[in-house]
Design a protein around this motif. Sequence first.
Motif, PDB file in Angstrom:
ATOM      1  N   THR A 122       0.837  -1.199   0.000  1.00  0.00           N
ATOM      2  CA  THR A 122       0.000   0.000   0.000  1.00  0.00           C
ATOM      3  C   THR A 122       0.873   1.250   0.000  1.00  0.00           C
ATOM      4  O   THR A 122       0.597   2.218  -0.733  1.00  0.00           O
ATOM      5  CB  THR A 122      -0.938   0.008   1.223  1.00  0.00           C
ATOM      6  OG1 THR A 122      -1.772  -1.143   1.185  1.00  0.00           O
ATOM      7  CG2 THR A 122      -1.810   1.254   1.235  1.00  0.00           C
ATOM      8  N   GLU A 123       1.921   1.249   0.815  1.00  0.00           N
ATOM      9  CA  GLU A 123       2.841   2.384   0.851  1.00  0.00           C
ATOM     10  C   GLU A 123       3.587   2.523  -0.478  1.00  0.00           C
ATOM     11  O   GLU A 123       3.898   3.638  -0.908  1.00  0.00           O
ATOM     12  CB  GLU A 123       3.837   2.217   2.004  1.00  0.00           C
ATOM     13  CG  GLU A 123       3.224   2.355   3.392  1.00  0.00           C
ATOM     14  CD  GLU A 123       2.607   3.725   3.605  1.00  0.00           C
ATOM     15  OE1 GLU A 123       3.310   4.734   3.336  1.00  0.00           O
ATOM     16  OE2 GLU A 123       1.430   3.791   4.001  1.00  0.00           O
ATOM     17  N   LYS A 126       1.301   4.361  -2.765  1.00  0.00           N
ATOM     18  CA  LYS A 126       1.305   5.788  -2.421  1.00  0.00           C
ATOM     19  C   LYS A 126       2.532   6.476  -3.020  1.00  0.00           C
ATOM     20  O   LYS A 126       2.453   7.631  -3.452  1.00  0.00           O
ATOM     21  CB  LYS A 126       1.289   5.966  -0.904  1.00  0.00           C
ATOM     22  CG  LYS A 126      -0.031   5.603  -0.243  1.00  0.00           C
ATOM     23  CD  LYS A 126       0.044   5.815   1.265  1.00  0.00           C
ATOM     24  CE  LYS A 126      -1.261   5.433   1.952  1.00  0.00           C
ATOM     25  NZ  LYS A 126      -1.166   5.604   3.436  1.00  0.00           N
ATOM     26  N   GLN A 129       2.013   7.473  -6.480  1.00  0.00           N
ATOM     27  CA  GLN A 129       1.053   8.567  -6.653  1.00  0.00           C
ATOM     28  C   GLN A 129       1.663   9.955  -6.480  1.00  0.00           C
ATOM     29  O   GLN A 129       1.016  10.949  -6.803  1.00  0.00           O
ATOM     30  CB  GLN A 129      -0.103   8.407  -5.650  1.00  0.00           C
ATOM     31  CG  GLN A 129      -1.003   7.209  -5.930  1.00  0.00           C
ATOM     32  CD  GLN A 129      -2.112   7.112  -4.911  1.00  0.00           C
ATOM     33  OE1 GLN A 129      -1.860   7.016  -3.703  1.00  0.00           O
ATOM     34  NE2 GLN A 129      -3.354   7.143  -5.392  1.00  0.00           N
ATOM     35  N   SER A 130       2.870  10.031  -5.961  1.00  0.00           N
ATOM     36  CA  SER A 130       3.475  11.342  -5.732  1.00  0.00           C
ATOM     37  C   SER A 130       4.973  11.268  -5.962  1.00  0.00           C
ATOM     38  O   SER A 130       5.575  10.193  -5.871  1.00  0.00           O
ATOM     39  CB  SER A 130       3.189  11.833  -4.307  1.00  0.00           C
ATOM     40  OG  SER A 130       3.748  10.934  -3.361  1.00  0.00           O
ATOM     41  N   GLU A 144      -7.400   6.165  -7.459  1.00  0.00           N
ATOM     42  CA  GLU A 144      -7.652   5.815  -6.050  1.00  0.00           C
ATOM     43  C   GLU A 144      -7.476   4.314  -5.832  1.00  0.00           C
ATOM     44  O   GLU A 144      -8.024   3.502  -6.583  1.00  0.00           O
ATOM     45  CB  GLU A 144      -9.073   6.232  -5.672  1.00  0.00           C
ATOM     46  CG  GLU A 144      -9.497   5.793  -4.283  1.00  0.00           C
ATOM     47  CD  GLU A 144     -10.982   5.964  -4.034  1.00  0.00           C
ATOM     48  OE1 GLU A 144     -11.471   5.461  -3.005  1.00  0.00           O
ATOM     49  OE2 GLU A 144     -11.657   6.580  -4.888  1.00  0.00           O
TER      50      GLU A 144
END
Length: 219
Positions: A122-123, A126, A129-130, A144
């Motif tokens: 999950t990390e 993330k 995403q950035s 999402e």
Amino acid sequence: MFKQKWTMVGVAALLLLVIAGCGDKPTAAPANGVKQDTTNVVSGAGESTPAPSDDQETEVASTPQPTADNTNAETQPSSKPVENETQKQRQSIEVYYTDSQIMDLVPAKTTINYSDDVEKYTETFKALQSSENTDLVPLWGKIELKSLKFVEGQIVMDIHKPDEAQLGAGGESFAITSLAKTYFQFAEVKSIEVLVDGEKVESLMGHVDLLHPMTRDNS
């Protein structure tokens, strides 16, 4: 003459007896039968000091004294163990982005913290995403992640793709490749299953086939 003298002596003696009797007159009792107050004690300085009463003695005797149980409760430390927070692992990973012109894939190093496999992946998403580098553009920034599972070497992720996340053919191809390259750096990951709103779709954005699942060989 002699008789007259004795008479005067007798009168004088009688007067002496009367006078002596008046000096021994008893003290009169208090009016109405009221008992004389003896609670005041006269001090040497002439001031009267009230004698201690029975009520005062009772009040002093009833003052509570600290008990052994109260003392122990204040001084003994609590025996309840303090639970330690779960120590998270820290790992440096490689994440793939594109350049501002969407002409190529560019890897970049970042660090993730996690306590289990699900949080680890999950990390990682993330991180996709950035970007900390303004020259590198994340291809998954507007998508999402609804859920993620890791079962027997396979990552199963359910995503939601809003309209503003739509890319052209080149961007879509880079997005799928960046996802595969980023996750397959973990040796334990054997395949990736990507669902869109819980469904298997033929294409993520309508230009490139989305394989079910993606593996190291077909990606």
